[in-house]
Scaffold this motif. Structure first.
Motif, PDB file in Angstrom:
ATOM      1  N   GLY A  87     107.512  17.581-103.452  1.00  0.00           N
ATOM      2  CA  GLY A  87     107.774  16.978-104.763  1.00  0.00           C
ATOM      3  C   GLY A  87     107.357  17.842-105.943  1.00  0.00           C
ATOM      4  O   GLY A  87     107.385  17.389-107.079  1.00  0.00           O
ATOM      5  N   ASN A  88     106.965  19.091-105.678  1.00  0.00           N
ATOM      6  CA  ASN A  88     106.630  20.006-106.787  1.00  0.00           C
ATOM      7  C   ASN A  88     107.890  20.784-107.171  1.00  0.00           C
ATOM      8  O   ASN A  88     108.051  21.951-106.807  1.00  0.00           O
ATOM      9  N   PHE A  89     108.784  20.117-107.881  1.00  0.00           N
ATOM     10  CA  PHE A  89     110.112  20.681-108.108  1.00  0.00           C
ATOM     11  C   PHE A  89     110.060  21.882-109.048  1.00  0.00           C
ATOM     12  O   PHE A  89     109.605  21.749-110.192  1.00  0.00           O
ATOM     13  N   PRO A  90     110.538  23.020-108.594  1.00  0.00           N
ATOM     14  CA  PRO A  90     110.547  24.201-109.464  1.00  0.00           C
ATOM     15  C   PRO A  90     111.481  23.986-110.655  1.00  0.00           C
ATOM     16  O   PRO A  90     112.506  23.310-110.529  1.00  0.00           O
ATOM     17  N   GLU A  91     111.108  24.584-111.739  1.00  0.00           N
ATOM     18  CA  GLU A  91     111.869  24.348-112.968  1.00  0.00           C
ATOM     19  C   GLU A  91     111.962  25.628-113.801  1.00  0.00           C
ATOM     20  O   GLU A  91     111.008  26.401-113.868  1.00  0.00           O
ATOM     21  N   TRP A  92     113.116  25.826-114.415  1.00  0.00           N
ATOM     22  CA  TRP A  92     113.323  26.945-115.340  1.00  0.00           C
ATOM     23  C   TRP A  92     113.947  26.398-116.614  1.00  0.00           C
ATOM     24  O   TRP A  92     114.706  25.419-116.580  1.00  0.00           O
ATOM     25  N   GLU A  93     113.647  27.041-117.728  1.00  0.00           N
ATOM     26  CA  GLU A  93     114.369  26.714-118.954  1.00  0.00           C
ATOM     27  C   GLU A  93     115.542  27.680-119.092  1.00  0.00           C
ATOM     28  O   GLU A  93     115.404  28.870-118.783  1.00  0.00           O
ATOM     29  N   LEU A  94     116.659  27.152-119.558  1.00  0.00           N
ATOM     30  CA  LEU A  94     117.778  28.046-119.873  1.00  0.00           C
ATOM     31  C   LEU A  94     117.594  28.518-121.306  1.00  0.00           C
ATOM     32  O   LEU A  94     117.429  27.705-122.225  1.00  0.00           O
ATOM     33  N   GLY A  95     117.604  29.828-121.473  1.00  0.00           N
ATOM     34  CA  GLY A  95     117.503  30.392-122.817  1.00  0.00           C
ATOM     35  C   GLY A  95     118.768  31.170-123.132  1.00  0.00           C
ATOM     36  O   GLY A  95     119.404  31.724-122.235  1.00  0.00           O
ATOM     37  N   VAL A  96     119.129  31.181-124.417  1.00  0.00           N
ATOM     38  CA  VAL A  96     120.291  31.982-124.822  1.00  0.00           C
ATOM     39  C   VAL A  96     119.901  32.882-125.984  1.00  0.00           C
ATOM     40  O   VAL A  96     119.182  32.461-126.885  1.00  0.00           O
ATOM     41  N   GLN A  97     120.370  34.105-125.908  1.00  0.00           N
ATOM     42  CA  GLN A  97     120.281  34.994-127.070  1.00  0.00           C
ATOM     43  C   GLN A  97     121.674  35.017-127.676  1.00  0.00           C
ATOM     44  O   GLN A  97     122.638  35.408-126.993  1.00  0.00           O
ATOM     45  N   LEU A  98     121.798  34.573-128.903  1.00  0.00           N
ATOM     46  CA  LEU A  98     123.112  34.476-129.545  1.00  0.00           C
ATOM     47  C   LEU A  98     123.210  35.546-130.628  1.00  0.00           C
ATOM     48  O   LEU A  98     122.266  35.747-131.389  1.00  0.00           O
ATOM     49  N   PHE A  99     124.347  36.203-130.703  1.00  0.00           N
ATOM     50  CA  PHE A  99     124.517  37.216-131.749  1.00  0.00           C
ATOM     51  C   PHE A  99     126.002  37.437-132.026  1.00  0.00           C
ATOM     52  O   PHE A  99     126.863  37.013-131.245  1.00  0.00           O
ATOM     53  N   ASP A 100     126.258  38.085-133.146  1.00  0.00           N
ATOM     54  CA  ASP A 100     127.655  38.255-133.560  1.00  0.00           C
ATOM     55  C   ASP A 100     128.020  39.738-133.624  1.00  0.00           C
ATOM     56  O   ASP A 100     127.217  40.608-133.280  1.00  0.00           O
ATOM     57  N   ASP A 101     129.236  39.984-134.118  1.00  0.00           N
ATOM     58  CA  ASP A 101     129.709  41.373-134.190  1.00  0.00           C
ATOM     59  C   ASP A 101     128.823  42.229-135.085  1.00  0.00           C
ATOM     60  O   ASP A 101     128.592  43.400-134.789  1.00  0.00           O
ATOM     61  N   ALA A 102     128.320  41.606-136.156  1.00  0.00           N
ATOM     62  CA  ALA A 102     127.497  42.393-137.089  1.00  0.00           C
ATOM     63  C   ALA A 102     126.259  42.910-136.366  1.00  0.00           C
ATOM     64  O   ALA A 102     125.887  44.088-136.492  1.00  0.00           O
ATOM     65  N   PHE A 103     125.607  42.035-135.553  1.00  0.00           N
ATOM     66  CA  PHE A 103     124.447  42.506-134.806  1.00  0.00           C
ATOM     67  C   PHE A 103     124.889  43.575-133.800  1.00  0.00           C
ATOM     68  O   PHE A 103     124.244  44.628-133.665  1.00  0.00           O
ATOM     69  N   ALA A 104     125.991  43.271-133.103  1.00  0.00           N
ATOM     70  CA  ALA A 104     126.470  44.209-132.067  1.00  0.00           C
ATOM     71  C   ALA A 104     126.672  45.598-132.675  1.00  0.00           C
ATOM     72  O   ALA A 104     126.305  46.615-132.081  1.00  0.00           O
ATOM     73  N   ASP A 105     127.245  45.646-133.896  1.00  0.00           N
ATOM     74  CA  ASP A 105     127.504  46.944-134.535  1.00  0.00           C
ATOM     75  C   ASP A 105     126.212  47.634-134.955  1.00  0.00           C
ATOM     76  O   ASP A 105     126.126  48.860-134.960  1.00  0.00           O
TER      77      ASP A 105
END
Ligand code: HDD
Length: 700
Positions: free
Chosen positions: A281-299
């Motif tokens: 019953g010790n259920f493993p857990e992870w958080e989903l994280g996202v790094q969000l960015f646009d073309d300006a950052f990409a450039d």
């Protein structure tokens, strides 16, 4: 501690003419049948002409049983053959509706069923768990809009930039074709030959030589989608995204010498850990994280966001945590679920799209192809673990093992038949690809923006604590010491000179390589001044308690009952677990006269299986155990692996036998005589290791 299992209920049995046991069906016990449903009267003797005569061809039951057995194996995965999976769910905690139209990212609190398979990469299906290797972290999400597979690893970058190199890379990493060894490891000439001839691998090789490649358990490692993907919102706007899985219990790895020994003591160490955690019953857990960015950052970014050998430091683009992944159920059947699960990177849903990352583009071909081969035909999608949980319908038909056979006349479209005979139709709500404009000459060319192979490797190295840097250096030295060709060793050091001169010098010294080779030619100069990224270090992201960890306690008859139960209670209070190790597995009787079951006999429960240890023998027990070599190894290894060791007075006998005289000890060897001190010891164990000890126990 586990309780002694109950004996199974007795059933009707009789002994056959040859002394064999026959157990017969009755109330509550189903009758055994053939695949055709025919009840079986004797499953232990073939049909013969006379008791000592030849077997008869007519024995259809024997032939069916053996035929089926002969066909039990399917091809193992060409990579990631050894894996272990579990069911669970993804729950959204922060809506992403502004950037993504996928249903699962729309409504906070909504749960999506999931199946996750963790794996090693290079080893065969029967290889050991704690080898130095990348770990697969493949997640299948059964969303209301179809299955989305996020097929990632526990390392955020990859060895190669173009999928066309994948077969070469895998061939070089796995066993050499002439001798079929070494198994499940990269410490051999072919691997280092390939990566030292492929400068693009340098960044990932640094990760592979770090402790990331020897995780303590699947529960204590991160996962990464690796590539840059796209999120598409309801207005059709695209946002770039990198996916992360962050373990709730923090990061933890083992040390290399420990890993070597774990593989002998328990080759299933990671499987058992996941099984035990979920079953208790010790259920493993992870958080989903996202790094969000646009073309300006990409450039503006120093590197190409399409290059899978690069990451985006979390300090540049913070990770937004949007949900949690919980694993709460083990499969009922390993083969049916974990072995037959088929992950495909091209399984996406509306709101998720690809980029032009050349590795991702190639993967989108490879996975469908490999599943068809591995699972025997195009209908592997009908296997329950692979089938979507939302309605699905199309005109694909027949093939081996077809399980979803449409009814009615129409098996094509367009058709003019009315419903329901006319079958499924296209819908405007269906998947559409992001209309990215593409142009350019047809050519085979790597973009120049992919040419910097060393800067992020350097950033990774300088982001590590000194302890982790030492582990990396030692891993390079260990692996390259197994390489028989000196020129390959030197070639690898020539790349490391671009990563960090101290690292390169340290590796060269460890290899006895002098003088240093010239630095490898670099297509681009290393970017100076990249800031360290603390997120890349394991030790900077460790746990703050002993939760999820395991304490091993050595006991003998007459063990102090109060102290033992206080130590168990203190461990369990922080969600840790305990195993008792005794002279025999039958267990012991404590000082209060209670019989206590042990989980391990001393030679089957070495200290490498535990995060911290306690020695609570009586004087009599210690005098017995000091003559046991595995007891002395238990202590010597726990000390060498920088673990915390609690001990009572009687254990002085054992510590001395293991060479740990008082002067040789440090702050991690802790006297524990009173039950009141148990909690303080477990709090100390939250640090997991006394790293300052490491420099005292290694000389070369
Ligand atoms: Fe792959 C399996 C992860 C590059 C071709 N891969 C596989 C699995 C994981 C990954 C986790 C096991 C899935 C399972 O548990 O069943 N692979 C990755 C990551 C990569 C990557 C994170 C780079 C970012 N893979 C990659 C490339 C190719 C493949 C470039 C081929 C061009 N991978 C495969 C495969 C496998 C596979 C041959 C073997 C078994 C399977 O697919 O189901 O198709």
């Amino acid at each position: 501690m586990t309780k002694t299992p109950k004996a199974p209920k007795a059933m009707a049995t009789h002994v056959g003419a040859g002394g064999e046991t026959h157990q017969t069906a009755g109330e509550g016990t189903p009758a055994m049948t053939t695949q055709q449903g025919l009840a079986v009267s004797d499953d232990q003797n073939t049909l013969r002409a006379g008791a000592r005569g030849p077997a008869l061809m007519e024995d259809f039951h024997f032939r069916e049983k053996i035929f089926h057995f002969d066909h039990e194996r399917i091809p193992e995965r060409v990579v990631h053959a050894r894996g272990y999976g579990a069911h669970g769910y993804f729950e959204l905690t922060d809506s992403l509706a502004d950037v993504c139209k996928a249903d699962l990212f729309g409504k906070v609190g909504e749960r999506t069923p999931a199946f996750v398979r963790f794996s090693t990469v290079a080893g065969n299906k029967g290889s050991a768990d704690v080898v130095r290797d990348v770990r697969g972290f493949a997640v299948k999400l059964y969303t209301s809009q179809g299955n989305w597979d996020l097929v990632g690893n526990n390392i955020p970058v990859f060895f190669i930039q173009d999928a066309i190199k994948f077969p070469d890379f895998v061939h070089a990493a796995k066993q050499a074709p002439d001798r079929d060894f070494p198994q499940a490891q990269t410490a051999h000439d072919n691997f280092w030959d390939f990566v030292s001839l492929s400068p693009e691998a340098t960044h990932m090789v640094c990760w592979a030589m770090s402790d990331r490649a020897i995780p303590r358990s699947f529960r204590f490692m991160e996962g990464f989608g690796v590539h840059t993907f796209r999120l598409i919102n309801a207005q059709g706007k695209s946002t770039y995204v990198k996916f992360h899985w962050k373990p709730k219990l923090g990061l933890q790895s083992v040390v290399w010498n420990e890993a070597l020994k774990i593989n002998g003591a328990d080759p299933d160490f990671h499987r058992r850990d996941l099984w035990q955690a979920i079953k208790t019953g010790n259920f493993p857990e992870w958080e989903l994280g996202v790094q969000l960015f646009d073309d300006a950052f990409a450039d503006s970014f120093d590197f190409d966001i399409l290059d899978p050998t690069k990451l985006i430091p979390e300090e540049l683009v913070p990770v937004r945590r949007v949900g949690r992944l919980v694993l709460d159920r083990m499969p009922d059947n390993f083969f049916a679920e974990t072995e037959q699960v088929a992950f495909c990177t091209q399984n996406v849903i509306p709101g998720i799209d690809f980029t032009n990352d050349p590795l991702l583009q190639g993967r989108n071909f490879s996975y469908l192809d490999t599943q068809t081969k591995r699972l025997g035909g195009p209908n592997f999608t009908h296997i329950p673990i692979n089938a979507p949980k939302c309605p699905f319908a199309n005109f694909q038909q027949d093939g081996h093992m077809a399980m979803h056979n449409p009814k009615g006349r129409a098996n094509y479209e367009p058709n003019s038949w009315s419903q329901p005979a006319g079958g499924p139709r296209e819908t405007p709500a269906g998947y559409t690809s992001y209309p990215e404009e593409e142009s350019g000459p047809k050519l085979r060319q790597r973009s120049e923006t992919f040419a910097d192979h060393y800067s992020q490797a350097r950033q990774f190295y300088i982001s590590q604590t000194p302890v982790e840097q030492t582990h990396m250096r030692d891993a390079f030295v260990f692996e390259l010491s197994k390489v028989e060709t000196p020129a390959i060793r030197a070639r690898m050091v020539s790349h490391l000179l671009h990563v960090d001169t101290e690292l390169a010098q340290g590796v060269a010294t460890g290899l006895g390589l002098s003088p240093l080779p010239a630095p490898a030619p670099a297509a681009r100069p290393v970017v100076e001044g990249l800031e360290p990224s603390p997120a890349l270090s394991i030790l900077k992201n460790g746990p703050d308690s002993f939760a999820g960890r395991k304490l091993g306690i050595v006991v003998s008859n007459g063990v102090n009952a109060d102290l033992l139960s206080a130590l168990i209670a203190a461990t369990e209070a922080v969600d840790g677990t305990v195993e008792l190790i005794a002279p025999t597995v039958a267990g012991i009787t404590d000082s209060a006269g209670n019989e206590v079951v042990a989980q391990q006999k001393i030679n089957g429960g070495p200290s490498v299986l535990y995060d911290a240890v306690a020695l609570l023998p009586t004087v009599e027990g210690a005098n017995l155990l000091r003559h046991e070599a595995t007891m002395r190894d238990f202590i010597a290894d726990a000390f060498a692996h920088a673990k915390f060791i609690a001990h009572n007075d009687a254990a002085e006998i054992l510590l001395a036998a293991a060479g740990l005289h008082p002067r040789a000890r440090d702050a991690g060897v802790i006297a524990l005589e009173r039950a009141d001190d148990a909690t303080a010891f477990i709090q100390t164990c939250a640090a997991l290791r006394l790293w300052s000890r490491e420099s005292q126990v290694h000389a070369v």
